[in-house]
Design a protein around this motif. Structure first.
Motif, PDB file in Angstrom:
ATOM      1  N   PHE A   1       0.837  -1.202   0.000  1.00 16.98           N
ATOM      2  CA  PHE A   1       0.000   0.000   0.000  1.00 16.98           C
ATOM      3  C   PHE A   1       0.870   1.249   0.000  1.00 16.98           C
ATOM      4  N   ALA A   2       1.975   1.192   0.767  1.00 20.83           N
ATOM      5  CA  ALA A   2       2.879   2.338   0.789  1.00 20.83           C
ATOM      6  C   ALA A   2       3.419   2.599  -0.614  1.00 20.83           C
TER       7      ALA A   2
ATOM      8  N   ALA B   1       2.023   1.769  -3.481  1.00 22.97           N
ATOM      9  CA  ALA B   1       0.963   2.251  -4.360  1.00 22.97           C
ATOM     10  C   ALA B   1       0.658   3.714  -4.086  1.00 22.97           C
ATOM     11  N   LEU B   2       0.627   4.070  -2.776  1.00 24.12           N
ATOM     12  CA  LEU B   2       0.246   5.435  -2.435  1.00 24.12           C
ATOM     13  C   LEU B   2       1.353   6.434  -2.752  1.00 24.12           C
ATOM     14  N   SER B   3       2.620   5.976  -2.630  1.00 23.87           N
ATOM     15  CA  SER B   3       3.718   6.930  -2.820  1.00 23.87           C
ATOM     16  C   SER B   3       4.214   6.969  -4.265  1.00 23.87           C
TER      17      SER B   3
ATOM     18  N   SER C   1       3.241   8.157  -7.142  1.00 23.75           N
ATOM     19  CA  SER C   1       3.305   9.403  -7.909  1.00 23.75           C
ATOM     20  C   SER C   1       4.075  10.491  -7.164  1.00 23.75           C
TER      21      SER C   1
ATOM     22  N   HIS D   1       4.508   1.992  -9.876  1.00 22.44           N
ATOM     23  CA  HIS D   1       3.231   2.302 -10.537  1.00 22.44           C
ATOM     24  C   HIS D   1       2.445   1.032 -10.823  1.00 22.44           C
TER      25      HIS D   1
ATOM     26  N   ARG E   1       0.075  -0.204  -8.140  1.00 22.82           N
ATOM     27  CA  ARG E   1      -1.239   0.429  -8.108  1.00 22.82           C
ATOM     28  C   ARG E   1      -2.248  -0.378  -8.922  1.00 22.82           C
TER      29      ARG E   1
END
Ligand code: ATP
Ligand code: MG
Lengths: 276, 261
Positions: free
Chosen positions: A24-25, A27-29, A31, A72, A75
């Motif tokens: 999750f980290a 995916a969230l970071s 971009s 990316h 995600r």
């Protein structure tokens, strides 16, 4: 709070939780750490990993940053996995509840449809659906859900069959509640726990199916996917095996993490239910 | 005006199990007058609950007719049946099993009021508080989960739900059997009180003739799905004629004490 502590008691659950948290980290970071297009050229082609610290995992055949692609790609894997599993669980729960609660002809028809879907391998179904409708994120999600909802439908139906004989369902009928309200408000929520117990397996399978579709070039062409990266690396498998190995390992770890964390959740809720 | 509230004629229900047919209810007829309590007594498996479920249209009969408030009750279906259910309510034996495990006291009562359009959304909290008071509960209980209150309180909530829709008949299937003795007396008094105030009729199912004697005007004694005898509750229990009636009376030790007092 104590639920969380109980969840974190088994080493498998901890490992699963750590992997998922990392995922999750990522995916969230993605971009934030890698702004801009991950598919843009970032350096020389086929740079091996750990050579240039601005491109830690090296570059691919076209000189794209592998680490950026990996971030990316996480995600896509997570989004598709979660969305497809959610869709499968929702469809399955609704179909199973209707079949189990209505009984008779409705049950018969819905379960024959479920049988029909179940006899076709989920991956073939997804493949056919995407080939016909065309690859895009939403279509991929639907295609995967199409092959995954039958399990939840069966489990939900079995649970509903036992719940519908309970006194409180008779009580709801006696006060004049509409059958659909009884099915979806009184029965379905109480039938959910065993259905949700399937979710980790479904998410893991959905992530794998998405990767397989992307590997075959049927993923959303506008997004980086791990399956796509593996396919891409295959052409240079001899000279640059890391291009396939890195996303492959990421995929295996992700599926393992989802599965372990899911088992942990099931264990925790089972303990809680046996305590109450 | 003199027509009965409920007329059950020649009711039959058979179950087929493994090639054999069990006559759970066979040729049962009785009437209930407005404001009256009719008890159904009989040994386990004599068909009491089956009659309750037939009367409530929870299961369909194999033969027979039921007239409720002058209408053929079996002819009703769909929304007409659901609307009529407001007048014919039920209280179950196990007050925990009778409610959705996720329900709160307020939601249970709110559902009944909402479904029958008895009160608007804004008015309902006040109606719920009033209902709780009518069944002898504190209105503070409303937000509590059903599993957080005592068995006796739960049965009061069940009665509150039953009277919420202003019924003319309530079917009580072993409604006090699961409660301990002191609570049982309180609930019986509540039922008597409600009947006196609102002229609600009860179809009161129990295998405990002591309780039947305390609450019922008339009693029907069942044996293996058929009526063994029926009549005035005190007369039948005082001098049973049928073999099953005699057996039930001798099997109820407390009866002698209540008779003596
Ligand atoms: N769903 C069913 N399927 C098959 N047989 C049933 C069913 N329900 C009830 N029966 C049978 O019908 C008969 C009457 O059952 P019923 O539950 O009405 O008895 P009862 O008088 O309420 O007994 P109890 O005092 O134990 O509650 C029994 O022989 C029972 O086994
Ligand atoms: Mg019974």
């Amino acid at each position: 709070m104590s639920v969380l502590r109980r969840f974190l008691r088994t080493p498998e659950a901890i490992a699963g939780a750590i992997i998922l948290a990392a995922l999750f980290a990522m995916a969230l970071s993605a971009s934030l750490l890698f702004p801009g297009d991950p598919q843009a050229i970032a350096g020389p082609a086929l740079l091996p990993p750990f050579q240039d610290w601005s491109l830690p995992l090296g570059t691919d055949r076209l000189g794209r940053d592998v680490l950026a692609e990996l971030f990316h790609g996480s995600r896509t894997s997570l989004a598709v996995g979660l969305a497809a599993a959610t869709a499968a669980l929702v469809i399955g729960a609704i179909v199973g509840t209707l079949a189990g609660f209505a009984g008779g002809l409705v049950d018969e028809v819905l379960m024959r449809i479920t049988d029909a879907f179940q006899t076709v391998p989920g991956f073939l179904l997804a493949l056919a659906f995407v080939s016909v409708v065309g690859p895009s994120l939403g279509v991929v999600v639907m295609a995967i859900a199409l092959g995954a909802w039958t399990g939840p439908a069966r489990v939900a139906r079995a649970e509903v069959l036992s719940i519908r004989e309970r006194d409180y369902v008779a009580g709801a009928r006696v006060i004049g509640m509409h059958p659909l309200e009884i099915a979806f408000r009184e029965v379905l929520p109480n039938a959910l726990p065993p259905v949700l117990a399937l979710s980790s397996v479904i998410v893991a399978a959905a992530i794998l199916t998405e990767a397989a579709l992307s590997f075959l070039g049927l993923g959303d062409p506008n997004r980086v996917t791990w399956g796509g990266m593996i396919a891409e690396g295959r052409t240079v498998l001899r000279t640059a095996p890391f291009l396939s190995i890195i996303p492959g390992v990421a995929l295996v770890l992700t599926v393992l993490g989802v599965y372990l964390a899911g088992e942990g959740v099931v264990e925790t809720t089972a303990v809680r239910r046996s305590l109450s | 005006m003199s027509s009965p509230l409920l007329t059950v004629s020649c009711l039959a229900k058979r179950y087929h199990r493994g090639g054999k047919t069990i006559a759970a209810v066979e040729d049962v007829s009785f009437v209930i007058e407005p404001g009256e309590t009719l008890a159904l007594a009989g040994p386990s498996g004599s068909g009491k609950s089956t009659i309750a479920r037939l009367v409530l249209r929870l299961i369909e009969p194999d033969a027979g007719r039921i007239q409720f408030e002058g209408d053929d009750f079996f002819a009703l279906s769909g929304s007409a049946l659901r609307a009529r259910r407001a007048r014919l309510q039920m209280v179950f034996q196990d007050p925990l099993a009778a409610f959705n495990p996720r329900a709160t006291v307020a939601r249970v009562l709110d559902d009944a009021l909402r479904i029958h359009g008895i009160a608007s959304r804004t008015e309902r909290p006040r109606r719920i508080a009033a209902l709780l008071e009518r069944v002898g509960l504190n209105a503070d209980l409303a937000p509590r989960a059903i599993h957080e209150i005592s068995g006796g309180q739960r049965q009061r909530v069940a009665i509150g739900r039953a009277i919420a829709t202003n019924p003319s008949l309530i079917v009580l299937d072993e409604a006090v059997s699961a409660l301990d003795v002191s609570v049982r007396g309180d609930i019986l008094n509540l039922l008597l009180d409600l009947q006196a105030k609102e002229r609600i009729a009860y179809l009161f199912i129990s295998h405990d003739l002591g309780v039947v004697r305390a609450i019922a005007h008339r009693v029907v004694i069942l044996d293996a799905g058929r009526i063994a005898e029926s009549g005035d509750a005190r007369a039948v229990i005082g001098a049973p004629q049928s073999a099953i009636g005699k057996a039930l009376v001798t099997a109820t030790p407390k009866l002698h004490r209540t008779t003596a007092s």
